[in-house]
Design a protein around this motif. Structure first.
Motif, PDB file in Angstrom:
ATOM      1  N   THR B  20      -3.805   3.213  -2.133  1.00  0.00           N
ATOM      2  CA  THR B  20      -2.481   2.702  -2.128  1.00  0.00           C
ATOM      3  C   THR B  20      -1.722   3.626  -3.105  1.00  0.00           C
ATOM      4  O   THR B  20      -1.935   4.145  -4.319  1.00  0.00           O
ATOM      5  CB  THR B  20      -2.449   1.337  -2.804  1.00  0.00           C
ATOM      6  OG1 THR B  20      -3.189   0.512  -1.903  1.00  0.00           O
ATOM      7  CG2 THR B  20      -1.041   0.923  -2.832  1.00  0.00           C
ATOM      8  N   SER B  22       2.067   4.453  -5.120  1.00  0.00           N
ATOM      9  CA  SER B  22       2.965   3.726  -5.662  1.00  0.00           C
ATOM     10  C   SER B  22       4.153   4.234  -5.497  1.00  0.00           C
ATOM     11  O   SER B  22       4.414   5.488  -5.719  1.00  0.00           O
ATOM     12  CB  SER B  22       2.675   3.204  -7.236  1.00  0.00           C
ATOM     13  OG  SER B  22       1.345   2.678  -7.336  1.00  0.00           O
ATOM     14  N   ASN B  67       3.885  -2.518   0.921  1.00  0.00           N
ATOM     15  CA  ASN B  67       4.002  -3.846   0.025  1.00  0.00           C
ATOM     16  C   ASN B  67       5.265  -3.565  -0.706  1.00  0.00           C
ATOM     17  O   ASN B  67       5.404  -3.064  -1.629  1.00  0.00           O
ATOM     18  CB  ASN B  67       2.905  -3.959  -0.910  1.00  0.00           C
ATOM     19  CG  ASN B  67       2.865  -5.108  -1.528  1.00  0.00           C
ATOM     20  OD1 ASN B  67       3.788  -6.189  -1.275  1.00  0.00           O
ATOM     21  ND2 ASN B  67       1.983  -5.492  -2.592  1.00  0.00           N
ATOM     22  N   SER B  76       5.264   0.094  -2.259  1.00  0.00           N
ATOM     23  CA  SER B  76       4.071   0.889  -2.350  1.00  0.00           C
ATOM     24  C   SER B  76       3.445   1.223  -0.838  1.00  0.00           C
ATOM     25  O   SER B  76       3.693   0.041   0.180  1.00  0.00           O
ATOM     26  CB  SER B  76       2.589   0.268  -3.091  1.00  0.00           C
ATOM     27  OG  SER B  76       2.565  -0.965  -2.501  1.00  0.00           O
ATOM     28  N   LYS B  78       0.050   1.732   1.713  1.00  0.00           N
ATOM     29  CA  LYS B  78      -1.413   1.623   1.925  1.00  0.00           C
ATOM     30  C   LYS B  78      -1.772   2.243   3.047  1.00  0.00           C
ATOM     31  O   LYS B  78      -1.274   1.996   4.005  1.00  0.00           O
ATOM     32  CB  LYS B  78      -1.796   0.125   2.020  1.00  0.00           C
ATOM     33  CG  LYS B  78      -3.046   0.077   2.005  1.00  0.00           C
ATOM     34  CD  LYS B  78      -3.578  -1.751   1.716  1.00  0.00           C
ATOM     35  CE  LYS B  78      -3.701  -2.381   3.221  1.00  0.00           C
ATOM     36  NZ  LYS B  78      -4.173  -3.568   3.099  1.00  0.00           N
TER      37      LYS B  78
END
Lengths: 115, 116
Positions: B20, B22, B67, B76, B78
């Protein structure tokens, strides 16, 4: 391949030289952009053209001179550059200016080194 | 003015694992778009995924999903089942919505290495 082609891929020039970067797209896009990508810094938007008219000039020094003769071609003319102008110069195009957050398609860039 | 922050300059992940990346942003706008772009060693920036701020549902494109937390101004990325071809710089970007809006504001990027 995104359909945006930049030439040359690499360029080394002296501070007194004059050179041009070329960008070409045949995607039917109406907006074209020049970005500067320097190490450890975010991409910086330099110039924006929409339907061959300049829309944006983000306080770029006059030693950079853009030209958009038609909606498929974009040039960046360079003269009397400084070593700090060494960077990756990326061209991009999009269908139109900010239409629905439309995707920008990028070329592979010209790696410019000023000596 | 908008700002985009990517707090992880470099990351690595084992092949087939999940990672993930950020991204946070700051804006006073209510309508906007968020993007993740990938720049492999070939240098060509390629759009990975985009999210419209007015949509609550998180965007998904095959192995890539986001997300999106609007209140927290977080976005973020993934990557599932990481592949060697995912090795690249990843840039988070913001664009205001609205007619004629075109300014993409980028973060500084995260260099992702996928390890065999």
């Amino acid at each position: 391949e995104t359909g945006v082609t930049q030439t040359p891929r690499h360029l080394v020039m002296g501070m007194t030289n004059k050179k041009s970067l070329k960008c070409e797209q045949h995607l039917g896009h109406n907006a074209m952009y020049w970005y500067k990508q320097s190490a450890k810094k975010p991409l910086e938007l330099m110039f924006v053209y929409s339907l061959e008219e300049r829309v944006e000039n983000n306080s770029v020094p006059s030693r950079f001179s853009p030209e958009c003769p038609n909606s498929s071609h974009l040039f960046l003319h360079l003269h009397t550059l400084q070593p700090e102008d060494s960077a990756l110069y990326l061209c991009a195009s999009s269908l139109s200016l900010g239409f629905m957050g439309t995707e920008a398609f990028f070329g592979q860039g010209t790696r410019l080194t000023v000596v | 003015a908008q700002t985009v922050t990517q707090s992880q300059p470099e990351m690595s992940v084992q092949e087939a694992e999940t990672v993930t990346l950020s991204c946070t942003y700051d804006t006073s706008e209510n309508n906007y778009y968020l993007f993740w772009y990938k720049q492999p060693p070939s240098r060509q920036m390629i759009l990975v995924i985009r999210q419209e701020a007015y949509k609550q549902q998180n965007a998904t494109e095959n192995r890539f999903s986001v997300n999106f937390q609007k209140a927290a101004k977080s976005f973020s990325l993934k990557i599932s089942d990481s592949q060697l071809g995912d090795t690249a710089m990843y840039f988070c970007a913001f664009m205001k919505a609205g007619a004629g809006s075109y300014q993409l504001t980028f973060g500084k990027g995260t260099k992702l290495s996928v390890i065999p």
